[in-house]
Design a protein around this motif. Sequence first.
Motif, PDB file in Angstrom:
ATOM      1  N   ALA A 165      46.570  36.459  50.720  1.00  0.00           N
ATOM      2  CA  ALA A 165      47.363  35.514  49.936  1.00  0.00           C
ATOM      3  C   ALA A 165      46.559  35.035  48.728  1.00  0.00           C
ATOM      4  CB  ALA A 165      47.795  34.336  50.806  1.00  0.00           C
ATOM      5  N   LEU A 166      45.254  34.838  48.905  1.00  0.00           N
ATOM      6  CA  LEU A 166      44.406  34.386  47.799  1.00  0.00           C
ATOM      7  C   LEU A 166      44.328  35.435  46.693  1.00  0.00           C
ATOM      8  CD1 LEU A 166      42.544  32.212  46.620  1.00  0.00           C
ATOM      9  CD2 LEU A 166      40.649  33.324  47.839  1.00  0.00           C
ATOM     10  N   ILE A 167      44.162  36.677  47.055  1.00  0.00           N
ATOM     11  CA  ILE A 167      44.128  37.743  46.041  1.00  0.00           C
ATOM     12  C   ILE A 167      45.438  37.751  45.251  1.00  0.00           C
ATOM     13  CG2 ILE A 167      44.165  40.259  45.730  1.00  0.00           C
ATOM     14  CD1 ILE A 167      42.078  40.439  48.014  1.00  0.00           C
ATOM     15  N   LEU A 168      46.565  37.672  45.945  1.00  0.00           N
ATOM     16  CA  LEU A 168      47.866  37.711  45.271  1.00  0.00           C
ATOM     17  C   LEU A 168      48.116  36.471  44.419  1.00  0.00           C
ATOM     18  CD1 LEU A 168      49.960  39.259  48.158  1.00  0.00           C
ATOM     19  CD2 LEU A 168      49.277  40.370  46.012  1.00  0.00           C
ATOM     20  N   ALA A 169      47.805  35.310  44.949  1.00  0.00           N
ATOM     21  CA  ALA A 169      47.996  34.075  44.171  1.00  0.00           C
ATOM     22  C   ALA A 169      47.109  34.095  42.930  1.00  0.00           C
ATOM     23  CB  ALA A 169      47.695  32.853  45.037  1.00  0.00           C
ATOM     24  N   GLY A 187      38.474  47.870  47.057  1.00  0.00           N
ATOM     25  CA  GLY A 187      37.193  47.190  46.948  1.00  0.00           C
ATOM     26  C   GLY A 187      37.214  45.990  46.022  1.00  0.00           C
ATOM     27  N   ALA A 188      38.378  45.592  45.564  1.00  0.00           N
ATOM     28  CA  ALA A 188      38.476  44.492  44.604  1.00  0.00           C
ATOM     29  C   ALA A 188      38.688  43.157  45.326  1.00  0.00           C
ATOM     30  CB  ALA A 188      39.619  44.731  43.633  1.00  0.00           C
ATOM     31  N   ALA A 189      37.915  42.168  44.933  1.00  0.00           N
ATOM     32  CA  ALA A 189      38.079  40.801  45.416  1.00  0.00           C
ATOM     33  C   ALA A 189      39.005  40.056  44.446  1.00  0.00           C
ATOM     34  CB  ALA A 189      36.723  40.111  45.512  1.00  0.00           C
ATOM     35  N   ALA A 190      39.362  38.839  44.796  1.00  0.00           N
ATOM     36  CA  ALA A 190      40.261  38.045  43.950  1.00  0.00           C
ATOM     37  C   ALA A 190      39.726  37.913  42.527  1.00  0.00           C
ATOM     38  CB  ALA A 190      40.483  36.670  44.570  1.00  0.00           C
ATOM     39  N   LEU A 191      38.421  37.736  42.381  1.00  0.00           N
ATOM     40  CA  LEU A 191      37.832  37.543  41.049  1.00  0.00           C
ATOM     41  C   LEU A 191      38.040  38.763  40.146  1.00  0.00           C
ATOM     42  CD1 LEU A 191      36.241  35.597  39.241  1.00  0.00           C
ATOM     43  CD2 LEU A 191      34.136  36.587  40.176  1.00  0.00           C
ATOM     44  N   THR A 192      38.090  39.944  40.731  1.00  0.00           N
ATOM     45  CA  THR A 192      38.273  41.160  39.936  1.00  0.00           C
ATOM     46  C   THR A 192      39.605  41.129  39.185  1.00  0.00           C
ATOM     47  OG1 THR A 192      37.013  42.360  41.616  1.00  0.00           O
ATOM     48  CG2 THR A 192      38.236  43.680  40.026  1.00  0.00           C
ATOM     49  N   GLY A 193      40.688  40.837  39.901  1.00  0.00           N
ATOM     50  CA  GLY A 193      42.004  40.784  39.267  1.00  0.00           C
ATOM     51  C   GLY A 193      42.109  39.676  38.243  1.00  0.00           C
ATOM     52  N   VAL A 216      30.098  36.675  42.019  1.00  0.00           N
ATOM     53  CA  VAL A 216      30.424  37.029  40.637  1.00  0.00           C
ATOM     54  C   VAL A 216      30.151  38.507  40.352  1.00  0.00           C
ATOM     55  CG1 VAL A 216      28.215  36.395  39.564  1.00  0.00           C
ATOM     56  CG2 VAL A 216      30.321  36.140  38.272  1.00  0.00           C
ATOM     57  N   ASP A 217      29.299  39.139  41.151  1.00  0.00           N
ATOM     58  CA  ASP A 217      28.970  40.548  40.935  1.00  0.00           C
ATOM     59  C   ASP A 217      29.533  41.469  42.020  1.00  0.00           C
ATOM     60  OD1 ASP A 217      27.543  40.433  38.469  1.00  0.00           O
ATOM     61  OD2 ASP A 217      25.805  39.626  39.529  1.00  0.00           O
ATOM     62  N   SER A 218      30.571  41.037  42.698  1.00  0.00           N
ATOM     63  CA  SER A 218      31.212  41.880  43.708  1.00  0.00           C
ATOM     64  C   SER A 218      31.674  43.178  43.050  1.00  0.00           C
ATOM     65  CB  SER A 218      32.401  41.127  44.303  1.00  0.00           C
ATOM     66  OG  SER A 218      33.062  41.930  45.245  1.00  0.00           O
ATOM     67  N   GLU A 219      31.434  44.283  43.730  1.00  0.00           N
ATOM     68  CA  GLU A 219      31.787  45.603  43.194  1.00  0.00           C
ATOM     69  C   GLU A 219      33.036  46.143  43.868  1.00  0.00           C
ATOM     70  OE1 GLU A 219      28.565  48.173  44.215  1.00  0.00           O
ATOM     71  OE2 GLU A 219      27.146  47.173  42.902  1.00  0.00           O
ATOM     72  N   ARG A 270      32.465  48.834  39.960  1.00  0.00           N
ATOM     73  CA  ARG A 270      32.739  48.000  38.790  1.00  0.00           C
ATOM     74  C   ARG A 270      32.875  46.550  39.228  1.00  0.00           C
ATOM     75  NH1 ARG A 270      36.142  52.169  35.439  1.00  0.00           N
ATOM     76  NH2 ARG A 270      34.373  53.198  34.471  1.00  0.00           N
ATOM     77  N   THR A 271      32.326  45.669  38.395  1.00  0.00           N
ATOM     78  CA  THR A 271      32.353  44.232  38.669  1.00  0.00           C
ATOM     79  C   THR A 271      33.435  43.544  37.833  1.00  0.00           C
ATOM     80  OG1 THR A 271      30.758  43.757  36.921  1.00  0.00           O
ATOM     81  CG2 THR A 271      29.854  44.244  39.119  1.00  0.00           C
ATOM     82  N   ALA A 272      33.649  42.276  38.112  1.00  0.00           N
ATOM     83  CA  ALA A 272      34.610  41.485  37.337  1.00  0.00           C
ATOM     84  C   ALA A 272      34.239  41.510  35.852  1.00  0.00           C
ATOM     85  CB  ALA A 272      34.650  40.055  37.863  1.00  0.00           C
TER      86      ALA A 272
END
Length: 172
Positions: free
Chosen positions: A53-57, A83-89, A109-112, A117-119
């Motif tokens: 839900a967090l990724i979508l919101a 592999g994408a976290a909420a910050l990526t989108g 902040v550097d999640s791949e 690829r990072t945010a």
Amino acid sequence: MTSNSDTLKPTFTPEEIEALYFNTARQGEIELLAEFIRAGMDINHQNNEGHTALILASYHNQLSAVELLLEKGADPNIIDNKGAAALTGVAFKGYIPIAERLIKAGANVDSENNLRRTALMFAILFGRNEMVKFLLQAGANPNHTDGEGLTPLQLAENQGDAELIQLLQKQN
């Protein structure tokens, strides 16, 4: 004999409940989202694409929903199937207020993603210069190398963005 209330009681499949939950987050319907959480919905539940839900919101710029989910314990570092976290989108969309909330809540902040690829890299690729500045200030690694061996500076050079090239050169 069945009572009248039993015959009128709606029944939903688990799949329908999941779809409603995720649509509620995507559309930022705070009251209904809070009701799902109160009813015991797993706040970090992932759909078949790995979205929470967090990724979508976050992706749909629903700041109030993001704040509610984080307040209730949503994990900002869960990744989807790519592999994408909420910050990526959020980074490639340019939603700085949401990025601020995610990082404040402990987002890496550097999640791949699966391509390493990072945010920061997504912000560069999509020309989100203000997001690039924000992520650098938040501690994003300007020297990270993705799965193709490219750095943020090389991505900016490939995009031909003089402002970002200059900004990233100052980081080195």
